[in-house]
Write an enzyme that holds these catalytic residues in place. Sequence first.
Site, PDB file in Angstrom:
ATOM      1  N   CYS A 115       0.814  -1.221   0.000  1.00 27.92           N
ATOM      2  CA  CYS A 115       0.000   0.000   0.000  1.00 27.92           C
ATOM      3  C   CYS A 115       0.846   1.269   0.000  1.00 27.92           C
ATOM      4  O   CYS A 115       0.348   2.356  -0.282  1.00 27.92           O
ATOM      5  CB  CYS A 115      -0.935   0.002   1.203  1.00 27.92           C
ATOM      6  SG  CYS A 115      -1.916  -1.486   1.286  1.00 27.92           S
ATOM      7  N   HIS A 254      -3.782   6.827   2.059  1.00 26.40           N
ATOM      8  CA  HIS A 254      -4.148   5.498   1.577  1.00 26.40           C
ATOM      9  C   HIS A 254      -5.520   5.143   2.160  1.00 26.40           C
ATOM     10  O   HIS A 254      -5.804   5.424   3.321  1.00 26.40           O
ATOM     11  CB  HIS A 254      -3.088   4.484   2.012  1.00 26.40           C
ATOM     12  CG  HIS A 254      -3.518   3.077   1.795  1.00 26.40           C
ATOM     13  ND1 HIS A 254      -4.047   2.648   0.589  1.00 26.40           N
ATOM     14  CD2 HIS A 254      -3.528   1.990   2.612  1.00 26.40           C
ATOM     15  CE1 HIS A 254      -4.352   1.368   0.692  1.00 26.40           C
ATOM     16  NE2 HIS A 254      -4.057   0.941   1.907  1.00 26.40           N
ATOM     17  N   ASN A 284     -10.305  -0.836  -0.532  1.00 20.70           N
ATOM     18  CA  ASN A 284      -8.852  -0.676  -0.405  1.00 20.70           C
ATOM     19  C   ASN A 284      -8.186  -1.217  -1.681  1.00 20.70           C
ATOM     20  O   ASN A 284      -8.195  -2.420  -1.925  1.00 20.70           O
ATOM     21  CB  ASN A 284      -8.371  -1.450   0.827  1.00 20.70           C
ATOM     22  CG  ASN A 284      -6.872  -1.351   1.044  1.00 20.70           C
ATOM     23  OD1 ASN A 284      -6.131  -0.894   0.178  1.00 20.70           O
ATOM     24  ND2 ASN A 284      -6.414  -1.779   2.206  1.00 20.70           N
TER      25      ASN A 284
HETATM   26  O1  UT7 Z   1      -4.018  -1.507   3.449  1.00 19.27           O
HETATM   27  C1  UT7 Z   1      -3.036  -1.851   4.377  1.00 19.27           C
HETATM   28  C2  UT7 Z   1      -3.423  -1.552   5.730  1.00 19.27           C
HETATM   29  N1  UT7 Z   1      -4.664  -2.215   6.071  1.00 19.27           N
HETATM   30  C3  UT7 Z   1      -5.214  -1.881   7.191  1.00 19.27           C
HETATM   31  O2  UT7 Z   1      -4.671  -1.041   7.841  1.00 19.27           O
HETATM   32  C4  UT7 Z   1      -6.458  -2.579   7.647  1.00 19.27           C
HETATM   33  C5  UT7 Z   1      -6.473  -2.548   9.151  1.00 19.27           C
HETATM   34  N2  UT7 Z   1      -7.544  -3.281   9.797  1.00 19.27           N
HETATM   35  C6  UT7 Z   1      -8.863  -2.981   9.705  1.00 19.27           C
HETATM   36  O3  UT7 Z   1      -9.257  -2.131   8.940  1.00 19.27           O
HETATM   37  C7  UT7 Z   1      -9.820  -3.678  10.648  1.00 19.27           C
HETATM   38  O4  UT7 Z   1      -9.072  -4.355  11.627  1.00 19.27           O
HETATM   39  C8  UT7 Z   1     -10.778  -4.674   9.951  1.00 19.27           C
HETATM   40  C9  UT7 Z   1     -11.782  -3.926   9.093  1.00 19.27           C
HETATM   41  C10 UT7 Z   1      -9.996  -5.654   9.108  1.00 19.27           C
HETATM   42  C11 UT7 Z   1     -11.565  -5.447  10.998  1.00 19.27           C
HETATM   43  O5  UT7 Z   1     -12.293  -4.558  11.814  1.00 19.27           O
HETATM   44  P1  UT7 Z   1     -12.189  -4.647  13.389  1.00 19.27           P
HETATM   45  O6  UT7 Z   1     -13.089  -3.622  13.926  1.00 19.27           O
HETATM   46  O7  UT7 Z   1     -10.732  -4.558  13.763  1.00 19.27           O
HETATM   47  O8  UT7 Z   1     -12.805  -6.075  13.687  1.00 19.27           O
HETATM   48  P2  UT7 Z   1     -12.142  -7.333  14.413  1.00 19.27           P
HETATM   49  O9  UT7 Z   1     -11.176  -8.008  13.488  1.00 19.27           O
HETATM   50  O10 UT7 Z   1     -11.653  -6.934  15.768  1.00 19.27           O
HETATM   51  O11 UT7 Z   1     -13.419  -8.244  14.582  1.00 19.27           O
HETATM   52  C12 UT7 Z   1     -14.524  -7.871  15.413  1.00 19.27           C
HETATM   53  C13 UT7 Z   1     -15.646  -8.877  15.210  1.00 19.27           C
HETATM   54  C14 UT7 Z   1     -15.169 -10.331  15.308  1.00 19.27           C
HETATM   55  O12 UT7 Z   1     -16.219 -11.079  15.868  1.00 19.27           O
HETATM   56  P3  UT7 Z   1     -16.228 -11.479  17.435  1.00 19.27           P
HETATM   57  O13 UT7 Z   1     -14.970 -12.269  17.649  1.00 19.27           O
HETATM   58  O14 UT7 Z   1     -16.227 -10.170  18.166  1.00 19.27           O
HETATM   59  O15 UT7 Z   1     -17.486 -12.263  17.575  1.00 19.27           O
HETATM   60  C15 UT7 Z   1     -14.981 -10.747  13.895  1.00 19.27           C
HETATM   61  O16 UT7 Z   1     -15.094 -12.134  13.695  1.00 19.27           O
HETATM   62  O17 UT7 Z   1     -16.168  -8.744  13.886  1.00 19.27           O
HETATM   63  C16 UT7 Z   1     -16.115 -10.012  13.219  1.00 19.27           C
HETATM   64  N3  UT7 Z   1     -15.917  -9.777  11.810  1.00 19.27           N
HETATM   65  C17 UT7 Z   1     -16.935  -9.595  10.949  1.00 19.27           C
HETATM   66  N4  UT7 Z   1     -18.278  -9.588  11.137  1.00 19.27           N
HETATM   67  C18 UT7 Z   1     -19.033  -9.371  10.044  1.00 19.27           C
HETATM   68  C19 UT7 Z   1     -14.746  -9.685  11.128  1.00 19.27           C
HETATM   69  N5  UT7 Z   1     -14.991  -9.443   9.820  1.00 19.27           N
HETATM   70  C20 UT7 Z   1     -16.345  -9.394   9.691  1.00 19.27           C
HETATM   71  C21 UT7 Z   1     -17.187  -9.180   8.601  1.00 19.27           C
HETATM   72  N6  UT7 Z   1     -18.534  -9.180   8.835  1.00 19.27           N
HETATM   73  N7  UT7 Z   1     -16.732  -8.973   7.344  1.00 19.27           N
END
Ligand code: UT7
Length: 329
Positions: A115, A254, A284
Amino acid sequence: MSLHGVKIVGVGHYAPARVVTNHDLETWLDTSDEWITTRTGMKPRHWASEEEATSDLATDAASAALVHAGLSAQEVDCVIVATVTPDYDFPATACQVASKLGALDKPAFDIAIACSGFIYGLTVASGLIRSGVYRRVMLIGAESLSKILDKDDRSTAILFGDGAGAVILERSEEDSFLAADLGADGSRPELLYAQGSGARKPLDHAALDAKVHLIHMQGPETFKLAVTKMVESTDAVLGKAKLVKADVTFLIPHQANKRIIDAMARYLDVPADKVVVNIAEYGNTSAASIPMALSETVRAGIVKPGDIIIFVAFGGGLSWGAVAWRWAA
Ligand code: UT7
């Protein structure tokens, strides 16, 4: 002290025709439009067709930039493509793009720093012009991330889109390049990577079954680092360019997550109307996100000579960087 100045004389962008909405994703993933919208700010993204590869997207964006600049491909001295989704492991995608454009026998090479690719590319391309090596460089950020997505992994499949953005840089009396701040930390590649067919562990059937060729990301940790590093890099580049935050006309970050962009802008104290966000249209697109956002902004006619633009990115590597740029007529 540089020999010459550099400026951008043309911009272009391209996204494949196929649009994948959050509701489309709901049909095969345990996810929802509500979750994706509130956690990422993403709505539709574009995915390339089976026939389209990164060089096709890049060529379309570059052709648009040539028209915008009123130049022919033969008037470009060098073609650089920033991508982590090359058409082939080798040769470089830039070689395909140069041929398709008709930039015949010109030097062409790729930059693979995920990225951060456009930020590194802008620094390298500006250096080539400012030091007198070339007069005009075509720089393209292009990705077909849909091709290396695990479509069954809801934590990554919803995030990434395909697209390309191109800029043509040209020698100039005025110098748009004010400063760059680049960094990398390779100690934890597994935070965001695709092992692919890399030489560390050549691809075999077991590796393919384990989907090592697809994107893997530890989202929450990457999120925190993205905010910290993009804030630090923006502060550093402003310092190097002897600018203060109030000098910034546009912040073009980004587009990884709307919440990352909002947090960064809050820490930096940059008002929302100065921050360019198009994540709701494209998701992204890695190295393509910044040049696509720049192209849209310039083509909207709102960028004026003298405007200060800060480009900033964070991504796989881990890698990060920012460039301070003064828009020239
Ligand atoms: O481009 C290079 C750089 N990229 C980035 O910087 C991306 C950085 N990361 C992010 O943008 C975020 O971490 C994500 C969008 C990938 C994830 O969001 P989050 O708020 O950090 O969610 P999480 O991974 O902490 O997950 C929270 C909950 C989990 O469920 P439980 O364990 O709380 O029951 C996940 O399983 O959300 C769940 N979850 C989803 N639920 C519905 C994860 N992905 C999804 C989804 N739909 N697509």
